[in-house]
Design a protein around this motif. Structure first.
Motif, PDB file in Angstrom:
ATOM      1  N   LEU A  45     -26.581  30.069  27.512  1.00 26.04           N
ATOM      2  CA  LEU A  45     -27.939  30.490  27.977  1.00 26.04           C
ATOM      3  C   LEU A  45     -28.956  30.825  26.750  1.00 26.04           C
ATOM      4  N   LEU A  46     -28.304  31.546  25.801  1.00 30.36           N
ATOM      5  CA  LEU A  46     -29.152  32.151  24.538  1.00 30.36           C
ATOM      6  C   LEU A  46     -29.441  30.825  23.724  1.00 30.36           C
ATOM      7  N   LEU A  47     -28.362  29.816  23.404  1.00 27.85           N
ATOM      8  CA  LEU A  47     -28.565  28.871  22.558  1.00 27.85           C
ATOM      9  C   LEU A  47     -29.654  27.862  23.203  1.00 27.85           C
ATOM     10  N   ASP A  48     -29.227  27.692  24.554  1.00 34.03           N
ATOM     11  CA  ASP A  48     -30.256  26.641  25.253  1.00 34.03           C
ATOM     12  C   ASP A  48     -31.626  27.202  25.405  1.00 34.03           C
ATOM     13  N   GLN A  49     -31.768  28.463  25.727  1.00 36.85           N
ATOM     14  CA  GLN A  49     -33.159  29.090  26.260  1.00 36.85           C
ATOM     15  C   GLN A  49     -33.847  29.499  25.273  1.00 36.85           C
ATOM     16  N   ARG A  50     -33.101  29.962  24.149  1.00 35.76           N
ATOM     17  CA  ARG A  50     -33.786  31.177  23.041  1.00 35.76           C
ATOM     18  C   ARG A  50     -33.280  30.856  21.798  1.00 35.76           C
ATOM     19  N   GLY A  51     -32.531  29.704  21.619  1.00 30.03           N
ATOM     20  CA  GLY A  51     -31.902  29.551  20.130  1.00 30.03           C
ATOM     21  C   GLY A  51     -32.733  29.384  18.879  1.00 30.03           C
ATOM     22  N   SER A  52     -33.842  29.212  19.280  1.00 31.26           N
ATOM     23  CA  SER A  52     -35.061  29.083  18.150  1.00 31.26           C
ATOM     24  C   SER A  52     -35.512  30.468  17.777  1.00 31.26           C
ATOM     25  N   ASP A  53     -35.207  31.391  18.611  1.00 30.76           N
ATOM     26  CA  ASP A  53     -35.725  32.781  18.683  1.00 30.76           C
ATOM     27  C   ASP A  53     -34.841  33.753  17.861  1.00 30.76           C
ATOM     28  N   PHE A  54     -33.812  33.306  17.304  1.00 31.08           N
ATOM     29  CA  PHE A  54     -32.708  34.159  16.508  1.00 31.08           C
ATOM     30  C   PHE A  54     -32.180  33.238  15.260  1.00 31.08           C
ATOM     31  N   GLN A  55     -31.655  34.084  14.614  1.00 33.05           N
ATOM     32  CA  GLN A  55     -30.944  33.555  13.077  1.00 33.05           C
ATOM     33  C   GLN A  55     -29.319  33.511  13.630  1.00 33.05           C
ATOM     34  N   ILE A  56     -28.751  32.246  13.372  1.00 30.85           N
ATOM     35  CA  ILE A  56     -27.267  32.398  13.412  1.00 30.85           C
ATOM     36  C   ILE A  56     -26.982  32.612  12.051  1.00 30.85           C
ATOM     37  N   THR A  57     -26.164  34.058  12.116  1.00 31.86           N
ATOM     38  CA  THR A  57     -25.630  34.393  10.912  1.00 31.86           C
ATOM     39  C   THR A  57     -24.100  34.016  10.527  1.00 31.86           C
ATOM     40  N   GLN A  58     -23.578  33.910   9.389  1.00 33.95           N
ATOM     41  CA  GLN A  58     -22.165  33.679   9.176  1.00 33.95           C
ATOM     42  C   GLN A  58     -21.169  34.304  10.131  1.00 33.95           C
ATOM     43  N   GLU A  59     -21.339  35.739  10.344  1.00 30.43           N
ATOM     44  CA  GLU A  59     -20.679  36.368  11.247  1.00 30.43           C
ATOM     45  C   GLU A  59     -20.701  36.075  12.823  1.00 30.43           C
ATOM     46  N   VAL A  60     -21.812  35.407  13.132  1.00 31.80           N
ATOM     47  CA  VAL A  60     -22.089  34.989  14.597  1.00 31.80           C
ATOM     48  C   VAL A  60     -21.164  33.576  14.699  1.00 31.80           C
ATOM     49  N   VAL A  61     -21.544  32.823  13.568  1.00 26.90           N
ATOM     50  CA  VAL A  61     -20.765  31.400  13.820  1.00 26.90           C
ATOM     51  C   VAL A  61     -19.291  31.916  13.848  1.00 26.90           C
TER      52      VAL A  61
END
Length: 148
Positions: free
Chosen positions: A35-51
């Motif tokens: 949901l987050l990646l599909d609807q709001r993916g451009s609104d947040f940074q994907i950090t190394q820890e999250v990856v």
């Protein structure tokens, strides 16, 4: 999360803490991350820890959404180690990384050790690595010990 985004979308800030909480949610994290990646993916940074959290905990569908971020997502040794250690979907996740980001995926001793320690899908991960990147897979003493 869907209710919050649907009812109050612009009021809902997607911070690193929100993304990390979703990535670490074993119960419904897959759905929340999608949901987050599909609807709001451009609104947040994907950090190394999250990856690393996403790669370690989820299946190839979530990883495919993550890959839509392209060069924003760096495939480091730690990411590949997390994929090899993914107990639920290790083979599928490593396979997806090899297929989509092959030149970025380095097969190091740490990767093979993580696969060998993966009790649920390690055998399949090692077989995949040997089949697709056999010459890159070094069977060291540490790998043998981890397999034992």
């Amino acid at each position: 999360m869907a209710l919050l985004l649907n009812q109050r979308g612009s009021d809902v800030q997607i911070t690193q803490e929100v993304v990390a909480a979703a990535a670490g949610n074993y119960g419904s994290g897959k759905e929340v991350m999608e949901l987050l990646l599909d609807q709001r993916g451009s609104d947040f940074q994907i950090t190394q820890e999250v990856v690393i959290l996403i790669i370690r905990n989820f299946n190839k569908e979530v990883i495919a959404l993550l890959n839509q971020r392209g060069s924003d997502v760096q495939i480091t040794q730690k990411v590949v180690v997390a994929a090899a250690g993914n107990s639920r979907s290790g083979k599928e996740v490593v396979g997806l990384l090899l297929d989509q980001r092959g030149s970025d995926v380095q097969i190091t001793e740490k990767v093979v050790v993580a696969a060998a320690r993966n009790e649920d899908s390690g055998k399949e991960v090692i077989a995949l690595l040997l089949n697709q990147r056999g010459s890159d897979v070094q069977i060291t003493q540490e790998v043998v010990v981890a397999a034992a």
